[in-house]
Design a protein around this motif. Structure first.
Motif, PDB file in Angstrom:
ATOM      1  N   GLN A   6      -0.623  15.813  -9.538  1.00  0.00           N
ATOM      2  CA  GLN A   6      -1.723  15.503  -8.634  1.00  0.00           C
ATOM      3  C   GLN A   6      -1.731  13.998  -8.368  1.00  0.00           C
ATOM      4  N   SER A   7      -2.110  13.627  -7.154  1.00  0.00           N
ATOM      5  CA  SER A   7      -2.206  12.206  -6.853  1.00  0.00           C
ATOM      6  C   SER A   7      -3.222  11.964  -5.748  1.00  0.00           C
ATOM      7  N   PHE A   8      -3.817  10.785  -5.797  1.00  0.00           N
ATOM      8  CA  PHE A   8      -4.729  10.329  -4.754  1.00  0.00           C
ATOM      9  C   PHE A   8      -4.378   8.877  -4.467  1.00  0.00           C
ATOM     10  N   GLY A   9      -4.114   8.571  -3.197  1.00  0.00           N
ATOM     11  CA  GLY A   9      -3.691   7.227  -2.862  1.00  0.00           C
ATOM     12  C   GLY A   9      -4.481   6.636  -1.714  1.00  0.00           C
ATOM     13  N   ILE A  10      -4.569   5.314  -1.701  1.00  0.00           N
ATOM     14  CA  ILE A  10      -5.200   4.582  -0.615  1.00  0.00           C
ATOM     15  C   ILE A  10      -4.349   3.355  -0.317  1.00  0.00           C
ATOM     16  N   ALA A  11      -4.135   3.088   0.963  1.00  0.00           N
ATOM     17  CA  ALA A  11      -3.343   1.931   1.364  1.00  0.00           C
ATOM     18  C   ALA A  11      -3.963   1.309   2.607  1.00  0.00           C
ATOM     19  N   ASP A  12      -3.910  -0.011   2.667  1.00  0.00           N
ATOM     20  CA  ASP A  12      -4.431  -0.758   3.813  1.00  0.00           C
ATOM     21  C   ASP A  12      -3.323  -1.675   4.319  1.00  0.00           C
ATOM     22  N   THR A  13      -2.954  -1.493   5.590  1.00  0.00           N
ATOM     23  CA  THR A  13      -1.980  -2.382   6.225  1.00  0.00           C
ATOM     24  C   THR A  13      -2.736  -3.385   7.086  1.00  0.00           C
ATOM     25  N   LEU A  14      -2.627  -4.655   6.735  1.00  0.00           N
ATOM     26  CA  LEU A  14      -3.326  -5.725   7.433  1.00  0.00           C
ATOM     27  C   LEU A  14      -2.375  -6.404   8.423  1.00  0.00           C
ATOM     28  N   HIS A  15      -2.817  -6.561   9.668  1.00  0.00           N
ATOM     29  CA  HIS A  15      -2.010  -7.172  10.719  1.00  0.00           C
ATOM     30  C   HIS A  15      -2.507  -8.594  10.983  1.00  0.00           C
ATOM     31  N   PHE A  16      -1.600  -9.582  10.816  1.00  0.00           N
ATOM     32  CA  PHE A  16      -1.948 -10.986  11.036  1.00  0.00           C
ATOM     33  C   PHE A  16      -1.112 -11.565  12.178  1.00  0.00           C
ATOM     34  N   LEU A  17      -1.614 -12.634  12.771  1.00  0.00           N
ATOM     35  CA  LEU A  17      -0.862 -13.438  13.737  1.00  0.00           C
ATOM     36  C   LEU A  17      -0.229 -12.577  14.829  1.00  0.00           C
ATOM     37  N   ASP A  18      -1.085 -11.815  15.520  1.00  0.00           N
ATOM     38  CA  ASP A  18      -0.635 -10.963  16.631  1.00  0.00           C
ATOM     39  C   ASP A  18       0.465  -9.998  16.198  1.00  0.00           C
ATOM     40  N   ASP A  19       0.266  -9.369  15.053  1.00  0.00           N
ATOM     41  CA  ASP A  19       1.180  -8.354  14.512  1.00  0.00           C
ATOM     42  C   ASP A  19       2.543  -8.902  14.096  1.00  0.00           C
ATOM     43  N   SER A  20       2.671 -10.198  13.922  1.00  0.00           N
ATOM     44  CA  SER A  20       3.943 -10.745  13.463  1.00  0.00           C
ATOM     45  C   SER A  20       4.060 -10.700  11.935  1.00  0.00           C
ATOM     46  N   VAL A  21       2.948 -10.528  11.237  1.00  0.00           N
ATOM     47  CA  VAL A  21       2.943 -10.396   9.780  1.00  0.00           C
ATOM     48  C   VAL A  21       2.117  -9.157   9.410  1.00  0.00           C
ATOM     49  N   LEU A  22       2.738  -8.240   8.669  1.00  0.00           N
ATOM     50  CA  LEU A  22       2.050  -7.034   8.214  1.00  0.00           C
ATOM     51  C   LEU A  22       2.099  -6.997   6.686  1.00  0.00           C
ATOM     52  N   LEU A  23       0.933  -6.874   6.066  1.00  0.00           N
ATOM     53  CA  LEU A  23       0.820  -6.804   4.619  1.00  0.00           C
ATOM     54  C   LEU A  23       0.197  -5.467   4.236  1.00  0.00           C
TER      55      LEU A  23
END
Length: 373
Positions: free
Chosen positions: A101-118
């Motif tokens: 069993q698993s439960f996951g959460i992820a957040d992709t943050l977009h910086f500088l007009d989508d040139s950096v994704l974290l």
């Protein structure tokens, strides 16, 4: 195989009937949501999944032997008659049950007009091996970073941990069927992606760490000992090379090493079943004179693999070639896809791996049809 000497000569004194059955169930659900906080765009992903796998053995015992005798060499094998697989007359009993069993959460943050994704993520994972009384729950992280240098070049890196069900001793081991506790894996990767007008290439370096399991050649006991560290480079390419011609392939150079072994035995040796080179190439070509018809071809290469931790025995490299075709049309108002494939067109015979030392499938023809409703 009961015995293999350094030259690859083996002796067979029995064969095993694989009269057990499996029943698997799985469910998966997810949710995706995007929102903005100031200049930063967020993409939140929630995911939950569960799976159960049960094994049922014959009520009279799951290892039933047929007496056989013979000798040969793994590099030039001779074949015995295939044992008859007879269903259990006494019925079946549940012998193994694994719950994940698993439960996951992820957040992709977009910086500088989508040139950096974290990407930042957490996953709560649970593995329960019912009959072995093993139950382990961990929270594992995931981190990924993508930097777009320009429209053609991107740099990326990621780190992820996982939890897997413990391995089971193979049927050839003295402790066949013994199940080991769940284990964690750790993986780190860094690479570059090149986008060349419809054709893309990725080059990455990676490292994976996991427990090492093997069968001792002297005691014939399967156990988990030390750590296996896989390091390597991976090249992938895909896209439309020219009109109506698509290519998909890649190569992986990998070095699997045994680390932190008990007493230093086989320390630094190459891990079993880890070829130094694996390469794949797939090609699709649309026949313009016959709309809907596409020809396909695939080639696979797998390098030499050691089959014992002392690295005194190995199986040679092998190559396989496949050909196929698919035809997309309509019958009435329903889209229909017809496929025909020939796998292993040269009828090559090669060893598949260490645990069962299985032989490859012969030349195989496969026909299928898919209808969309």
């Amino acid at each position: 195989m009961d015995d293999i000497d350094p030259a690859g000569n083996y002796t067979i004194t029995r064969a095993v009937r694989f009269n057990f059955k499996y029943k698997s169930q799985a469910a998966d659900a997810g949710l995706r949501h995007a929102f903005q906080t100031g200049s930063i765009k967020h993409e939140i992903v929630l995911n939950a999944n569960t799976s159960t796998r049960k094994r049922y053995d014959p009520a009279g015992g799951w290892r039933q032997y047929i007496s056989l005798s013979g000798t040969g060499n793994i590099y030039d094998p001779s074949y015995t008659a295939r044992p008859q697989n007879i269903p259990s007359a006494d019925g079946y009993v549940k012998a193994e049950e694994n719950k994940l069993q698993s439960f996951g959460i992820a957040d992709t943050l977009h910086f500088l007009d989508d040139s950096v994704l974290l990407t930042l993520g957490l996953r709560r994972q649970s593995v329960e091996q019912v009959f072995s009384d093993y139950h382990k729950t961990v929270t594992t992280p995931a981190v990924g970073l993508l930097f777009k240098v320009n429209e053609r070049v991107s740099l990326y890196g990621n780190y992820i941990e996982g939890l897997s069900a413990g391995s089971t001793a193979p049927t050839t081991a003295a402790n066949a069927g013994e199940v080991f506790e769940p284990y964690q894996t750790k993986q780190v990767e860094a690479g570059v992606k090149l986008d060349l007008n419809g054709f893309a290439t990725t080059i990455a370096a990676f490292q994976i760490k996991q427990p090492s399991a093997y069968t001792d050649p002297t005691t014939n006991i399967y156990s988990v000992d030390g750590e296996q560290r896989n390091q390597g480079l991976e090249l992938n390419f895909f896209g439309e090379q020219q009109r109506n011609l698509r290519v998909l392939g890649g190569m992986t150079w990998m070095q699997g090493k045994l680390m932190e072994t008990s007493g230093g035995i086989n320390e630094g040796k190459t891990a079993v079943e880890v070829p130094k080179l694996v390469a794949k190439l797939g090609v699709e070509y649309d026949i313009t004179s016959v709309p809907g018809l596409t020809l396909t071809a695939n080639a696979i290469h797998t390098g030499k693999q050691y089959i014992n931790q002392a690295n005194t025995l190995s199986v040679p490299s092998w190559r396989r070639y496949d050909l196929g075709a698919r035809y997309v049309t309509r019958i009435g108002d329903k889209p229909v896809t017809l496929r025909a494939s020939v796998f292993n067109i040269t009828d090559k015979v090669y060893w598949m791996g260490q645990l069962y030392r299985g032989v490859s499938d012969p030349r195989t023809v496969q026909l299928s049809a898919t209808i969309d409703f």
